[in-house]
Design a protein around this motif. Structure first.
Motif, mmCIF file in Angstrom:
data_model
loop_
_atom_site.group_PDB
_atom_site.id
_atom_site.type_symbol
_atom_site.label_atom_id
_atom_site.label_comp_id
_atom_site.label_asym_id
_atom_site.label_seq_id
_atom_site.Cartn_x
_atom_site.Cartn_y
_atom_site.Cartn_z
ATOM 1 N N MET A 152 -12.056 1.807 1.548
ATOM 2 C CA MET A 152 -12.413 3.272 0.499
ATOM 3 C C MET A 152 -13.034 2.113 -1.170
ATOM 4 S SD MET A 152 -13.554 5.974 0.792
ATOM 5 C CE MET A 152 -14.352 7.390 -0.365
ATOM 6 N N ALA A 153 -14.406 2.354 -1.033
ATOM 7 C CA ALA A 153 -14.695 2.385 -2.735
ATOM 8 C C ALA A 153 -14.331 2.445 -3.679
ATOM 9 C CB ALA A 153 -15.898 2.041 -2.468
ATOM 10 N N ASP A 154 -13.966 2.223 -4.662
ATOM 11 C CA ASP A 154 -13.009 2.200 -5.732
ATOM 12 C C ASP A 154 -14.337 1.863 -7.488
ATOM 13 O OD1 ASP A 154 -12.463 3.205 -8.252
ATOM 14 O OD2 ASP A 154 -9.958 2.239 -7.763
ATOM 15 N N LEU A 155 -14.429 2.902 -7.792
ATOM 16 C CA LEU A 155 -15.745 3.209 -8.564
ATOM 17 C C LEU A 155 -15.567 2.361 -9.413
ATOM 18 C CD1 LEU A 155 -18.770 4.366 -9.948
ATOM 19 C CD2 LEU A 155 -17.532 6.134 -10.353
ATOM 20 N N SER A 156 -14.193 3.152 -10.153
ATOM 21 C CA SER A 156 -13.642 2.036 -11.402
ATOM 22 C C SER A 156 -13.029 0.930 -11.363
ATOM 23 C CB SER A 156 -12.379 2.430 -12.027
ATOM 24 O OG SER A 156 -10.934 2.434 -10.607
ATOM 25 N N VAL A 157 -13.088 0.145 -9.886
ATOM 26 C CA VAL A 157 -13.159 -1.225 -9.300
ATOM 27 C C VAL A 157 -14.588 -1.997 -10.155
ATOM 28 C CG1 VAL A 157 -12.864 -3.143 -8.296
ATOM 29 C CG2 VAL A 157 -11.828 -1.186 -8.373
ATOM 30 N N PHE A 158 -15.462 -0.952 -9.479
ATOM 31 C CA PHE A 158 -17.384 -1.886 -10.088
ATOM 32 C C PHE A 158 -17.679 -1.435 -11.476
ATOM 33 C CE2 PHE A 158 -17.175 -1.460 -5.468
ATOM 34 C CZ PHE A 158 -17.786 -2.458 -4.942
ATOM 35 N N GLN A 159 -16.952 -0.876 -11.985
ATOM 36 C CA GLN A 159 -16.881 0.037 -13.545
ATOM 37 C C GLN A 159 -16.240 -1.232 -14.166
ATOM 38 O OE1 GLN A 159 -15.922 3.750 -13.508
ATOM 39 N NE2 GLN A 159 -18.093 4.520 -13.936
ATOM 40 N N SER A 160 -15.162 -1.920 -13.775
ATOM 41 C CA SER A 160 -14.817 -2.786 -14.710
ATOM 42 C C SER A 160 -15.259 -4.585 -14.175
ATOM 43 C CB SER A 160 -13.143 -4.011 -14.085
ATOM 44 O OG SER A 160 -13.857 -3.661 -12.698
ATOM 45 N N TYR A 161 -16.079 -4.605 -12.868
ATOM 46 C CA TYR A 161 -16.766 -5.779 -12.339
ATOM 47 C C TYR A 161 -18.769 -6.213 -13.656
ATOM 48 C CZ TYR A 161 -15.122 -6.802 -8.153
ATOM 49 O OH TYR A 161 -13.764 -6.528 -7.196
ATOM 50 N N VAL A 202 -24.043 4.451 -3.207
ATOM 51 C CA VAL A 202 -24.031 2.936 -3.538
ATOM 52 C C VAL A 202 -22.776 1.723 -3.929
ATOM 53 C CG1 VAL A 202 -25.338 1.330 -4.722
ATOM 54 C CG2 VAL A 202 -26.430 2.994 -4.396
ATOM 55 N N VAL A 203 -21.689 2.377 -4.531
ATOM 56 C CA VAL A 203 -20.603 1.981 -3.844
ATOM 57 C C VAL A 203 -20.017 1.778 -2.378
ATOM 58 C CG1 VAL A 203 -18.302 1.944 -4.871
ATOM 59 C CG2 VAL A 203 -20.015 2.892 -6.841
ATOM 60 N N GLU A 204 -19.949 2.494 -1.695
ATOM 61 C CA GLU A 204 -19.229 2.504 -0.358
ATOM 62 C C GLU A 204 -20.159 1.324 0.430
ATOM 63 O OE1 GLU A 204 -20.216 6.281 1.155
ATOM 64 O OE2 GLU A 204 -18.800 6.636 0.076
ATOM 65 N N MET A 205 -21.352 1.259 -0.009
ATOM 66 C CA MET A 205 -22.443 0.390 0.636
ATOM 67 C C MET A 205 -21.821 -1.098 0.078
ATOM 68 S SD MET A 205 -25.323 -2.126 0.381
ATOM 69 C CE MET A 205 -25.819 -2.190 -0.896
ATOM 70 N N LEU A 206 -22.275 -1.344 -1.208
ATOM 71 C CA LEU A 206 -21.163 -2.418 -2.174
ATOM 72 C C LEU A 206 -20.280 -3.028 -1.146
ATOM 73 C CD1 LEU A 206 -22.285 -2.338 -5.865
ATOM 74 C CD2 LEU A 206 -23.745 -3.308 -4.099
ATOM 75 N N ASP A 207 -19.363 -1.935 -1.337
ATOM 76 C CA ASP A 207 -18.233 -2.765 -0.465
ATOM 77 C C ASP A 207 -17.589 -3.214 0.039
ATOM 78 O OD1 ASP A 207 -15.292 -2.483 -1.163
ATOM 79 O OD2 ASP A 207 -15.296 -0.641 -0.198
ATOM 80 N N SER A 208 -19.262 -1.864 1.373
ATOM 81 C CA SER A 208 -18.448 -1.913 2.717
ATOM 82 C C SER A 208 -17.464 -2.715 3.339
ATOM 83 C CB SER A 208 -19.893 -2.812 2.717
ATOM 84 O OG SER A 208 -19.707 -3.324 2.659
ATOM 85 N N ASN A 209 -16.251 -2.905 3.443
ATOM 86 C CA ASN A 209 -15.259 -3.254 3.260
ATOM 87 C C ASN A 209 -14.889 -4.511 3.343
ATOM 88 O OD1 ASN A 209 -14.592 -0.939 4.995
ATOM 89 N ND2 ASN A 209 -15.558 -1.807 6.905
ATOM 90 N N ASN A 210 -15.192 -4.840 1.935
ATOM 91 C CA ASN A 210 -15.287 -6.109 0.887
ATOM 92 C C ASN A 210 -16.240 -7.188 1.144
ATOM 93 O OD1 ASN A 210 -14.387 -7.553 -1.117
ATOM 94 N ND2 ASN A 210 -12.412 -7.820 0.290
ATOM 95 N N ALA A 211 -17.306 -6.778 2.518
ATOM 96 C CA ALA A 211 -18.212 -7.863 3.310
ATOM 97 C C ALA A 211 -18.801 -8.652 2.574
ATOM 98 C CB ALA A 211 -18.913 -6.893 4.002
ATOM 99 N N HIS A 212 -19.417 -7.962 0.703
ATOM 100 C CA HIS A 212 -20.087 -8.911 -0.098
ATOM 101 C C HIS A 212 -19.131 -9.994 -0.821
ATOM 102 C CE1 HIS A 212 -22.836 -5.692 1.425
ATOM 103 N NE2 HIS A 212 -23.071 -6.858 1.515
ATOM 104 N N GLY A 213 -17.751 -9.561 -0.766
ATOM 105 C CA GLY A 213 -16.176 -10.002 -1.928
ATOM 106 C C GLY A 213 -16.097 -9.253 -2.746
ATOM 107 N N PHE A 214 -16.695 -8.143 -3.220
ATOM 108 C CA PHE A 214 -16.321 -7.178 -3.797
ATOM 109 C C PHE A 214 -14.737 -6.577 -3.776
ATOM 110 C CE2 PHE A 214 -21.029 -6.680 -4.611
ATOM 111 C CZ PHE A 214 -20.903 -7.479 -5.468
ATOM 112 N N GLY A 215 -13.888 -6.826 -4.338
ATOM 113 C CA GLY A 215 -12.526 -5.701 -4.474
ATOM 114 C C GLY A 215 -11.399 -5.897 -4.915
ATOM 115 N N ASP A 216 -10.536 -6.069 -4.770
ATOM 116 C CA ASP A 216 -9.649 -6.194 -5.613
ATOM 117 C C ASP A 216 -9.181 -6.317 -7.319
ATOM 118 O OD1 ASP A 216 -8.258 -8.247 -2.599
ATOM 119 O OD2 ASP A 216 -7.558 -6.043 -3.834
ATOM 120 N N ASP A 217 -10.446 -5.867 -7.459
ATOM 121 C CA ASP A 217 -10.489 -6.014 -9.141
ATOM 122 C C ASP A 217 -11.031 -7.365 -9.219
ATOM 123 O OD1 ASP A 217 -11.445 -5.305 -11.941
ATOM 124 O OD2 ASP A 217 -9.638 -5.885 -12.726
ATOM 125 N N GLY A 218 -11.849 -8.266 -8.926
ATOM 126 C CA GLY A 218 -12.074 -9.377 -8.469
ATOM 127 C C GLY A 218 -10.904 -10.303 -8.595
#
Length: 198
Positions: free
Chosen positions: A1-10, A140-156
């Protein structure tokens, strides 16, 4: 599940926003990354012009053809029912505040009462709600996260490919569109340099 706060930290500094944007161009998901960045900037200023821009371009899909070439920009990928719902919500929020002084006066009952009501509103905080684009941004966050397919996750962190502190080169194919898009952003009060879109 995508976490908005992770993407905000990016995207919490201009350099991190630029890294996020440039990295996203590698996967042709810069349109989603741009929408995310713009919504975060909108939350700060809550400008009607910016809200109308986000709604018209990214929800309703009224993006100039030359900025759609090669897949640089597109409307967010949601169902037509959600598109109508989100567009109506954004339009209603803008209309409730009033696009012009005459709209504000009308919202306050018209006549002398409406005039003074509009004048009072104009001198106060007449910005829109910061949450107008919460739902589309979550999609959009769900799409960007998409099960970490694009390498986003774990706060980088170690498990992610994207490292927000690194510098990435944008995909050169989009240089012309990026320059044109920067002009459109400036016209509605966004600062492309602060947004990291260059």
């Amino acid at each position: 599940m995508a976490d908005l706060s992770v993407f905000q930290s990016y995207t919490n500094t201009p350099q991190r926003r630029n890294s996020f944007y440039c990295y996203s161009t590698k996967f042709f998901i810069q349109d989603a990354a741009i929408f995310f960045i713009l919504v975060e900037a909108y939350r700060t200023y809550r400008s009607k012009r910016q809200a109308v821009f986000l709604n018209d371009w990214f929800i309703d899909g009224k993006i100039p053809d030359d900025l759609q070439e090669g897949g640089y920009l597109s409307q967010i990928n949601i169902s037509s029912d959600l598109r109508k719902e989100y567009s109506k919500g954004a339009s209603d929020a803008v209309n409730a505040v009033g696009r012009t002084f005459a709209d504000k006066a009308k919202n306050h009952g018209g006549g002398i009462t409406g005039f003074f009501g509009a004048l009072k509103q104009k001198t106060g905080d007449n910005r829109l709600s910061a949450g107008v684009f919460d739902e589309p941004q979550s999609r959009v966050v769900e799409m960007l996260d998409s099960n970490n397919a694009h390498g986003f996750g774990d706060d980088g962190g170690a498990g992610a490919t994207f490292k927000p502190h690194l510098h990435y080169q944008p995909f050169g194919k989009f240089a012309t569109q990026t320059l044109k898009f920067r002009g459109a952003l400036k016209a509605v009060g966004f600062n492309p340099d602060a947004l990291g879109i260059y």
